[in-house]
Design an enzyme around this catalytic site. Structure first.
Site, PDB file in Angstrom:
ATOM      1  N   ARG A 162       0.815  -1.216   0.000  1.00 45.28           N
ATOM      2  CA  ARG A 162       0.000   0.000   0.000  1.00 45.28           C
ATOM      3  C   ARG A 162       0.846   1.263   0.000  1.00 45.28           C
ATOM      4  O   ARG A 162       0.441   2.298  -0.521  1.00 45.28           O
ATOM      5  CB  ARG A 162      -0.959   0.014   1.195  1.00 45.28           C
ATOM      6  CG  ARG A 162      -2.019   1.096   1.067  1.00 45.28           C
ATOM      7  CD  ARG A 162      -3.125   0.983   2.105  1.00 45.28           C
ATOM      8  NE  ARG A 162      -2.584   0.893   3.433  1.00 45.28           N
ATOM      9  CZ  ARG A 162      -3.002   0.052   4.373  1.00 45.28           C
ATOM     10  NH1 ARG A 162      -3.987  -0.763   4.131  1.00 45.28           N
ATOM     11  NH2 ARG A 162      -2.438   0.034   5.548  1.00 45.28           N
ATOM     12  N   TYR A 219     -11.198  25.756  -6.269  1.00 44.56           N
ATOM     13  CA  TYR A 219     -11.915  24.651  -6.917  1.00 44.56           C
ATOM     14  C   TYR A 219     -13.092  24.251  -6.015  1.00 44.56           C
ATOM     15  O   TYR A 219     -12.917  23.974  -4.836  1.00 44.56           O
ATOM     16  CB  TYR A 219     -10.926  23.501  -7.084  1.00 44.56           C
ATOM     17  CG  TYR A 219     -11.455  22.281  -7.776  1.00 44.56           C
ATOM     18  CD1 TYR A 219     -11.919  22.329  -9.085  1.00 44.56           C
ATOM     19  CD2 TYR A 219     -11.440  21.049  -7.133  1.00 44.56           C
ATOM     20  CE1 TYR A 219     -12.371  21.186  -9.718  1.00 44.56           C
ATOM     21  CE2 TYR A 219     -11.890  19.901  -7.764  1.00 44.56           C
ATOM     22  CZ  TYR A 219     -12.357  19.981  -9.054  1.00 44.56           C
ATOM     23  OH  TYR A 219     -12.809  18.845  -9.672  1.00 44.56           O
ATOM     24  N   ASP A 223      -3.130  25.091  -4.927  1.00 41.45           N
ATOM     25  CA  ASP A 223      -3.585  24.256  -6.031  1.00 41.45           C
ATOM     26  C   ASP A 223      -2.927  24.807  -7.296  1.00 41.45           C
ATOM     27  O   ASP A 223      -3.262  25.886  -7.771  1.00 41.45           O
ATOM     28  CB  ASP A 223      -5.118  24.302  -6.136  1.00 41.45           C
ATOM     29  CG  ASP A 223      -5.659  23.340  -7.191  1.00 41.45           C
ATOM     30  OD1 ASP A 223      -4.947  23.088  -8.189  1.00 41.45           O
ATOM     31  OD2 ASP A 223      -6.790  22.860  -7.025  1.00 41.45           O
ATOM     32  N   LYS A 244      -5.108  16.222 -14.970  1.00 39.93           N
ATOM     33  CA  LYS A 244      -5.216  17.183 -16.056  1.00 39.93           C
ATOM     34  C   LYS A 244      -4.022  17.041 -17.007  1.00 39.93           C
ATOM     35  O   LYS A 244      -4.036  16.185 -17.869  1.00 39.93           O
ATOM     36  CB  LYS A 244      -5.363  18.595 -15.485  1.00 39.93           C
ATOM     37  CG  LYS A 244      -6.508  18.712 -14.454  1.00 39.93           C
ATOM     38  CD  LYS A 244      -7.886  18.632 -15.087  1.00 39.93           C
ATOM     39  CE  LYS A 244      -8.995  18.327 -14.092  1.00 39.93           C
ATOM     40  NZ  LYS A 244      -9.207  19.329 -13.073  1.00 39.93           N
TER      41      LYS A 244
HETATM   42  C1  LIG Z   1      -9.806  19.007 -11.741  1.00 39.04           C
HETATM   43  C2  LIG Z   1      -9.267  19.849 -10.660  1.00 39.04           C
HETATM   44  C3  LIG Z   1      -9.041  19.316  -9.397  1.00 39.04           C
HETATM   45  C4  LIG Z   1      -9.458  17.920  -9.018  1.00 39.04           C
HETATM   46  O1  LIG Z   1      -8.837  16.917  -9.727  1.00 39.04           O
HETATM   47  P1  LIG Z   1      -9.559  15.478  -9.818  1.00 39.04           P
HETATM   48  O2  LIG Z   1      -8.444  14.582 -10.208  1.00 39.04           O
HETATM   49  O3  LIG Z   1     -10.625  15.621 -10.837  1.00 39.04           O
HETATM   50  O4  LIG Z   1     -10.077  15.185  -8.450  1.00 39.04           O
HETATM   51  C5  LIG Z   1      -8.507  20.137  -8.439  1.00 39.04           C
HETATM   52  N1  LIG Z   1      -8.205  21.421  -8.707  1.00 39.04           N
HETATM   53  C6  LIG Z   1      -8.400  21.964  -9.909  1.00 39.04           C
HETATM   54  C7  LIG Z   1      -8.046  23.392 -10.141  1.00 39.04           C
HETATM   55  C8  LIG Z   1      -8.938  21.210 -10.925  1.00 39.04           C
HETATM   56  O5  LIG Z   1      -9.182  21.754 -12.118  1.00 39.04           O
END
Ligand SMILES: *Cc1c(COP(=O)(O)O)cnc(C)c1O
Length: 385
Positions: free
Chosen positions: A49, A102, A175, A200
């Site tokens: 894990r 977000y 973020d 992304k």
């Molecule tokens: C998509 C996104 C997230 C979350 O990512 P996931 O893998 O979909 O949980 C967090 N912050 C931003 C700015 C995003 O665009």
């Protein structure tokens, strides 16, 4: 030995693996230890894990990209924001969160953190570092940043906010999904924890979820590791393999997303239906000055404001697009479009715009084809307005 025993024992001899370009995917819950003394040796890897070959390789590669003391992986980008918050906060702490954060991160803060007795306060994303300093209380533990915001693209003065926070003993968590670990380096700019949705641009093909949190120092890394262990998060080695593969071509893809994005943005700015293009890398756009001093490039995600029109015209525009998919998320090879206003109405202080706000993700298609698609969309918008 009987067949059932032989079937379990055969083909299980450990053999040195041939050296391949990428690390092997090691699938395991159980790890076989070499001797009895190793069973309880804390320095031995004793269970799958915690991560084996390819996950460790991915952590190492992201830490190098982020200039971090270490990186931990999470099952989604959202978990890469909520995980560090759970690791760092306790009851009666206070956090300051930028308003354009977000939305799922906001929901986590409102519902989960408040339930555990953490005070959650939001601040306008464009608040000056000095004004933000006035909001810091003795119990403020973390300031949460996101820059540019992924719907409205305000750019925050991250270096100044991070320096202000550090001087007051407050941690910063950013973020950095838009910057993708390459276009902006949070840790170099004084941030303590740099999180991103690898889902992304690092994944890059819209088919795998993962997040990373990279930290400035060893104490933070220990805190993140402990909470990951306590909560029981793990990511699959196959997914980690896909992320590591994506990382190899990230700079090349991002360069193209950025260049095509700017080409489409500049074209949009010259269209009569468009009142404003909100693209931090476009000269004259909101956020451009801070972007120019802190960022080394742009990704393919930006917004634009249409002249006032009924929602039906906005829908006509979107429905006329053939190359742009209508879908959330971004960072993949394909172009995507959404209208933002329904999200702005649900959210917080995301600003006022003179007309409908749209968001585009520019993929790896030829920009001239995308421009032709958008022109057809604008024609449909005019016909319905
Ligand atoms: C998509 C996104 C997230 C979350 O990512 P996931 O893998 O979909 O949980 C967090 N912050 C931003 C700015 C995003 O665009």
């Amino acid at each position: 030995m009987k067949d059932e025993t032989r079937l379990i024992r055969s083909g299980a001899e450990p053999r040195p693996l041939a050296r391949t370009v990428n690390p092997p995917i090691q699938r395991a819950s159980t790890v076989i230890l070499p001797d009895a003394a190793s069973l309880y040796d804390p320095d031995q890897v004793s269970y799958g894990r915690a991560g084996l070959s390819v996950r460790n390789a991915l952590c190492e590669a992201i830490a190098i990209m982020e200039g971090a003391a270490g990186t931990r992986l999470y099952p989604s980008g959202l978990a890469a924001m909520t995980g560090p918050l759970l690791a760092l906060l306790k009851t009666a702490d206070d956090i300051l969160v930028c308003d354009h954060v977000y939305r799922p991160t906001r929901l986590f803060s409102d519902r989960m953190l408040r339930r555990f007795g953490v005070s959650v306060r939001y601040f306008p994303q464009t608040l000056s570092p000095e004004a933000l300093a006035d909001l810091v209380r003795p119990e403020t533990r973390v300031i949460v940043l996101e820059s540019p915001g992924s719907l409205t693209f305000e750019v925050q003065d991250v270096p100044a906010i991070a320096a202000m926070a550090r001087a007051r003993g407050v941690l910063t968590l950013m973020d950095n999904t838009w910057g993708a670990g390459l276009l902006f380096k949070p840790i170099e700019h004084g941030v303590d924890v740099s999180a991103q949705a690898l889902t992304k641009y690092v994944g890059g093909h819209s088919d795998v979820f993962m997040g990373s949190a990279s930290v400035r120092d060893g104490a933070l890394l220990k805190a993140l590791e402990a909470s990951e262990h306590d909560i029981g998060w793990s990511v699959s080695p196959e997914d980690a393999y896909l992320m590591l593969r994506g990382l190899r071509t990230l700079p090349t893809r991002l360069e193209r997303h950025g260049r095509s994005g700017l080409e489409v943005a500049a074209w949009l700015a010259s269209q009569p239906e468009v009142l404003e293009v909100i693209h931090p890398a476009l000269p004259g756009s909101r956020g451009h000055a801070i972007w120019a001093s802190d960022f080394t490039g742009a990704c393919g995600l930006f917004g634009f404001v249409l002249r006032p029109a009924p929602e039906a015209a906005v829908h006509a525009l979107l429905d006329a697009l053939t190359l742009f998919g209508l879908g959330f998320s971004w960072g993949g090879h394909e172009s995507l479009a959404i209208n933002v206003d329904p999200q702005r109405k649900r959210g917080a202080a995301l600003g006022d715009y003179a007309g409908p706000l749209m968001r585009l993700h520019i993929g790896l298609e030829a920009p001239e084809d995308l421009i032709a698609d958008l022109r057809a969309g604008l024609d449909a918008f005019n016909a319905a307005a």
